[in-house]
Design an enzyme around this catalytic site. Structure first.
Site: not given
Ligand code: GRF
Length: 202
Positions: A14, A176, A109, A92-94, A111, A147
């Site tokens: 987080g 980031e 998102n 962490m889920r598609i 990355h 991604d």
């Protein structure tokens, strides 16, 4: 000023969530972090949210029979909280195609690579193995494919001699935390839109 209600989706630490919460403290920031959804009960980021007084919800993917069923539960939580934009940060889920379509242009998102290089996992090790001299991070609109999706902002950092995945990750993470709040701001202000498969700056 009416602020866009944002949900941040997380699975872990987080720190990006924290950077968005901090940015949204500014009175002129165009978005508020209204909800944090985690698919993991023990995600440390849930405490980050609670400390900031942000509503949290845990929706475990394990109790659903399909990606879409899980995504529909997330969607219901987002609608209940009147969310306008979704910011995924270490989630962490598609997603299902259904979710990507439903939130098209409204879901972002981050990355930790300069996409389209090094999608997926073990991203920093991928960069080191490839021997690139620069890596970085990308904020992009979410599309069904993992991604990928139109880039909103990127930042590059050097890969230094002797870097490990950890030292490179730390250097990228600082960037980031800088560009995610900036990208969310641009989208919340309507200064960047997804149009014809591209992020268009207005
Ligand atoms: C970040 O490096 C992000 O780019 C990636 O997962 C990591 C999440 O870190 N998708 P945190 O939970 O925001 O600290």
């Amino acid at each position: 000023m009416s602020r866009v209600r944002v949900a941040v989706l997380i699975s872990g630490r987080g720190s990006n969530l924290q950077s968005l919460i901090d940015a949204a403290k500014a009175p002129d920031y165009p978005a508020e972090i209204a909800l944090v959804v985690s698919n993991k009960q023990d995600a440390a980021g849930l405490q980050v949210a609670r400390d900031a007084g942000v509503l949290t919800k845990v929706i475990s993917h394990k109790v659903f029979g399909s990606r879409e069923a899980f995504d529909r539960a997330i969607d219901a939580a987002l609608r209940e909280a009147k969310i306008g934009l979704v910011a995924e940060a270490g989630f962490m889920r598609i997603h299902s195609e259904w979710f990507a379509k439903t939130w098209e242009g409204k879901a972002l998102n981050i990355h930790p690579s300069l996409l389209p290089l090094f999608p997926g996992i073990r991203v920093h090790q991928q960069a080191l193995d490839a021997g690139v001299k620069e890596s970085g991070c990308t904020v992009h609109f979410i599309v069904a494919e993992l991604d990928s999706g139109p880039t909103i902002l990127q930042a590059a950092v050097p890969v230094l001699l002797g870097d490990t995945a950890e030292t490179l990750a730390a250097r990228i993470l600082m960037e980031e935390h800088r560009i995610y709040p900036e990208a969310l701001k641009l989208v919340a202000q309507g200064k960047v839109k997804l149009d014809g498969g591209r992020a268009v700056f207005l």
